[in-house]
Design a protein around this motif. Sequence first.
Motif, PDB file in Angstrom:
ATOM      1  N   ARG A  19       0.856  -0.991   0.057  1.00  0.00           N
ATOM      2  CA  ARG A  19      -0.009   0.015   0.070  1.00  0.00           C
ATOM      3  C   ARG A  19       0.926   1.190  -0.073  1.00  0.00           C
ATOM      4  O   ARG A  19       1.913   1.237   0.860  1.00  0.00           O
ATOM      5  N   THR A  21       1.027   5.534  -0.693  1.00  0.00           N
ATOM      6  CA  THR A  21       0.258   6.874  -0.660  1.00  0.00           C
ATOM      7  C   THR A  21       1.118   8.165  -1.360  1.00  0.00           C
ATOM      8  O   THR A  21       0.730   9.188  -1.081  1.00  0.00           O
ATOM      9  N   VAL A  41      -7.920   2.289  -2.268  1.00  0.00           N
ATOM     10  CA  VAL A  41      -8.162   1.634  -0.999  1.00  0.00           C
ATOM     11  C   VAL A  41      -9.642   2.482  -0.268  1.00  0.00           C
ATOM     12  O   VAL A  41      -9.483   3.640  -0.440  1.00  0.00           O
ATOM     13  N   GLY A  43     -11.900   4.083   1.866  1.00  0.00           N
ATOM     14  CA  GLY A  43     -11.697   5.227   2.846  1.00  0.00           C
ATOM     15  C   GLY A  43     -10.733   5.846   2.836  1.00  0.00           C
ATOM     16  O   GLY A  43     -10.186   6.756   3.592  1.00  0.00           O
ATOM     17  N   ASN A  44      -9.622   5.794   1.754  1.00  0.00           N
ATOM     18  CA  ASN A  44      -8.626   6.432   1.642  1.00  0.00           C
ATOM     19  C   ASN A  44      -8.369   6.830   0.105  1.00  0.00           C
ATOM     20  O   ASN A  44      -7.592   6.046  -0.524  1.00  0.00           O
ATOM     21  N   ASP A  45      -8.430   8.043  -0.332  1.00  0.00           N
ATOM     22  CA  ASP A  45      -8.631   8.369  -1.584  1.00  0.00           C
ATOM     23  C   ASP A  45      -7.257   8.512  -2.210  1.00  0.00           C
ATOM     24  O   ASP A  45      -6.876   8.678  -3.258  1.00  0.00           O
ATOM     25  N   ASN A  46      -6.260   8.717  -1.258  1.00  0.00           N
ATOM     26  CA  ASN A  46      -4.793   8.773  -1.863  1.00  0.00           C
ATOM     27  C   ASN A  46      -3.772   7.604  -1.829  1.00  0.00           C
ATOM     28  O   ASN A  46      -2.751   7.592  -1.984  1.00  0.00           O
ATOM     29  N   ALA A  47      -4.445   6.678  -1.303  1.00  0.00           N
ATOM     30  CA  ALA A  47      -3.922   5.330  -1.287  1.00  0.00           C
ATOM     31  C   ALA A  47      -4.261   4.145  -2.422  1.00  0.00           C
ATOM     32  O   ALA A  47      -5.470   4.236  -2.725  1.00  0.00           O
ATOM     33  N   ASP A  49      -3.361  -0.004  -3.474  1.00  0.00           N
ATOM     34  CA  ASP A  49      -2.905  -1.317  -3.265  1.00  0.00           C
ATOM     35  C   ASP A  49      -2.172  -2.143  -4.409  1.00  0.00           C
ATOM     36  O   ASP A  49      -2.984  -1.818  -5.368  1.00  0.00           O
TER      37      ASP A  49
END
Length: 65
Positions: A19, A21, A41, A43-47, A49
């Motif tokens: 993962r 970011t 990912v 809940g995390n717009d910057n990440a 996988d």
Amino acid sequence: MKRSFANWLRAIADCGVLRVTFDSDELVDAWELGLINASPVAGNDNALDFRLTDAGRRAVAGQVR
């Protein structure tokens, strides 16, 4: 320290899922070559996988450690 293309592939192979970011030209290149898949990912717009594709696993298997 900047990771090489091969270092990124090895890290993904060692972890199964990596993962990140941040942007990496090497990861983009590997994705464009079909060696890795990227999925967002929840809940995390910057990440993203990253996982190896079958071609990526073959590429890593062909590398000498």
